[in-house]
Every structure is written in C-alpha cells, then in structure tokens.
Design an enzyme around this catalytic site. Structure first.
Site, PDB file in Angstrom:
ATOM      1  CG  ASN A 151      -7.516   5.830  -2.685  1.00 37.25           C
ATOM      2  OD1 ASN A 151      -8.397   5.873  -3.550  1.00 37.25           O
ATOM      3  ND2 ASN A 151      -6.374   5.178  -2.870  1.00 37.25           N
ATOM      4  CE  LYS A 198      -7.087   1.797  -1.596  1.00 36.45           C
ATOM      5  NZ  LYS A 198      -6.226   0.761  -1.087  1.00 36.45           N
ATOM      6  CG  HIS A 243      -2.608   3.903  -4.511  1.00 39.90           C
ATOM      7  ND1 HIS A 243      -2.729   2.538  -4.512  1.00 39.90           N
ATOM      8  CD2 HIS A 243      -3.029   4.338  -3.299  1.00 39.90           C
ATOM      9  CE1 HIS A 243      -3.214   2.162  -3.329  1.00 39.90           C
ATOM     10  NE2 HIS A 243      -3.409   3.234  -2.586  1.00 39.90           N
ATOM     11  CD  GLU A 249      -4.879  -0.331  -4.263  1.00 36.66           C
ATOM     12  OE1 GLU A 249      -5.711   0.495  -4.699  1.00 36.66           O
ATOM     13  OE2 GLU A 249      -4.823  -0.668  -3.063  1.00 36.66           O
ATOM     14  CD  GLU A 289      -1.294   4.873   0.614  1.00 40.03           C
ATOM     15  OE1 GLU A 289      -2.235   4.927   1.402  1.00 40.03           O
ATOM     16  OE2 GLU A 289      -1.430   4.665  -0.597  1.00 40.03           O
ATOM     17  N   GLY A 336      -4.786  -2.506   2.815  1.00 43.54           N
ATOM     18  CA  GLY A 336      -5.917  -3.423   2.699  1.00 43.54           C
ATOM     19  C   GLY A 336      -5.722  -4.762   3.392  1.00 43.54           C
ATOM     20  CB  SER A 364      -4.407  -1.400   7.816  1.00 43.63           C
ATOM     21  OG  SER A 364      -4.421  -2.359   6.764  1.00 43.63           O
TER      22      SER A 364
HETATM   23  P1  13P Z   1      -6.434   0.736   3.339  1.00 43.24           P
HETATM   24  O1  13P Z   1      -6.703   1.867   4.313  1.00 43.24           O
HETATM   25  O2  13P Z   1      -7.682   0.056   2.873  1.00 43.24           O
HETATM   26  O3  13P Z   1      -5.391  -0.177   3.847  1.00 43.24           O
HETATM   27  O4  13P Z   1      -5.833   1.416   2.012  1.00 43.24           O
HETATM   28  C1  13P Z   1      -4.820   2.343   2.138  1.00 43.24           C
HETATM   29  C2  13P Z   1      -4.604   2.983   0.824  1.00 43.24           C
HETATM   30  O5  13P Z   1      -4.191   2.353  -0.131  1.00 43.24           O
HETATM   31  C3  13P Z   1      -4.960   4.410   0.700  1.00 43.24           C
HETATM   32  O6  13P Z   1      -4.507   4.927  -0.509  1.00 43.24           O
END
Ligand code: 13P
Length: 251
Positions: free
Chosen positions: A10, A12, A95, A97, A167, A173, A213
């Site tokens: 992803n 983002k 997601h 976010e 997740e 993150g 992560s």
């Molecule tokens: P990170 O791997 O940066 O923690 O993000 C995970 C994520 O949100 C994948 O959709």
C-alpha cells in the site's frame, strides 16, 4: 486447505514524482519473486494506469479506495466500474486511515465492498483496533463489528473475492509491530468468528493478512504463524526490502 500467500504493497500517498514511481516499479520488475505468492500493489489513483502498463504481469494492481456508486456527481471519487474498465482487479477498502481521517464507518465500508464485488473487483478489506481498544480488551469485538457490517449483506460466493487485512491501528506507521503471537491470536479468533458468522468453508479458505510496521526482518517469523496468510505493507513497500517481504514465505 492451503491458502495462497498474499503480499500487498500500500503506497498510500507516495511517492511524489513519476520518476520515483518508475523506480519502484523497476525494482519489482527486476527482482526474483516467489511465484507462489500473490503480489498486489496499490499506488495512488493517479498512477494506476501507468503502473498497470509498466509493472510485470505477475504483479497485480489495486486502488486504495473507491465509492459505491457506478458514476455521477461525486466529485473526487472513483467508481468500481471505472476501476474495472481500466483493468484494475483489486481495491483496498476500510483502511484505518480512511476510517479515522475520512470518517468512513463500517456501514459505508460494507456498502463499498458490496458494490466493488458486484462490479467484479476483488477487495482487500481492512479491519483493526486502536491502542485504546486493545488496552480495554475490545480487540475482537471491534474486528467483529467491522466485519459484521459486510457479513450481513454478503453472499457465499463473495468470499473468494475477499482478502481480510488485520491492521491494528497502533502498529500502522509506528514501527511497533504486533508480535507474532498477538497477530496469530487475532487472526485465529477472526477465523473462528467467520466459521460461525459465515461458514466453516469460508473461515478455512479466506486469507487473513497482517499489516502494521511489517519489515523484511520481522516478516519471516510472522509468516510462519498458521493463520497469517500474508501482509499488507505500507512504508516498507516503498523500499527495496519489499522484495524480501514478498519472498518471506520461501526464505
Ligand atoms: P506500515 O507498514 O507503514 O505500518 O503501514 C501499514 C498499512 O497501513 C498498510 O495498509
């Protein structure tokens, strides 16, 4: 039942130039990838079509979001029909976010999932608890509520088009990865929930992947857990180590 290992990247809202996007694709195109792993990358929507044209055929492409309507006056949105027409096979929905920053609730995510599947797309459906929810012992209740909204409007045949991404919000993150035992526990409980809420067959066959992560160094041990069927990778999908994560099951 063997579930095909699945690794999603992803991106983002990254990268910020077409040159950098090309460089990411070049790394994937030149790497040796485990042919037994399904690989899907989700670039920003602006790059979906060029990525489809540039990336090797074994790597599939996903949108990071879509709306539930097929077309119309919905400024800023992309429709499942447009993704289908462009040749994009997957979409990431729900997601954290999107849920937290853009106020998408489980009912909306379920509606989008319904529309995406009805249009012929496959869905990476994301669920996960916040730190506060975990600390108050609500992890499983949160994950089940997030899934139930879709289960209530699902049909048996939908589940072959769904990958569930667990997740935990506190791991996204932050560099704080769930331990293999923590992730395995939630994945196993989620599978048990699907067995009662949907069917034993679906619980056995649906892939539940972990996100939060994930790096090359922690992916191997996570991939050895019996209910972890792959990863959804954020930050590390923008680095050459993404290749090692794709190959984690083989390594
Ligand atoms: P990170 O791997 O940066 O923690 O993000 C995970 C994520 O949100 C994948 O959709």
């Amino acid at each position: 039942m063997t579930r095909q290992f699945f690794v999603g990247g992803n991106f983002k809202m990254n990268p910020t130039s077409r040159e950098a996007k090309k460089a990411l694709i070049k790394v994937l195109n030149e790497a040796t990838l485990d042919p037994n792993t399904e690989v899907v990358i989700a670039p920003p929507s602006l790059y979906l079509i060029p990525v489809l044209e540039q990336v090797r055929k074994e790597v599939k492409v996903a949108a990071q979001n879509c709306y539930f309507k097929p077309n119309g006056a919905f400024t800023g949105e992309l429709s499942p029909a447009q993704l289908k027409d462009a040749g994009v096979p997957y979409v990431v929905l729900g997601h954290s976010e999107r849920r937290s920053l853009f106020h998408e609730d489980s009912a909306l995510v379920a509606q989008k999932t319904r529309a995406a599947i009805d249009t012929g797309l496959s869905v990476i459906l994301c669920v996960g608890e916040t730190l506060q929810e975990r600390e108050s012992g609500k992890t499983q209740a949160v994950v089940e509520e997030q899934l139930k909204a879709f289960i209530d409007i699902s049909k048996p045949e939908d589940w072959s088009k769904i990958v569930i991404a667990y997740e935990p919000v506190w791991a996204i993150g932050t560099g704080k990865v769930a331990t293999p035992a923590q992730a395995q526990e939630t994945h196993a409980l989620t599978r048990a929930f699907l067995a009662t809420a949907v069917s034993k067959e679906v619980a056995e066959s649906v892939r539940i992947i972990y996100g939060g992560s994930v790096t090359a160094s922690n992916s191997k041990e996570l991939s050895n857990q019996p209910d972890i069927d792959g990863f959804l990778v954020g930050g590390a999908s923008l680095k050459p180590e993404f290749v090692d994560i794709i190959n984690a099951k083989k390594a």
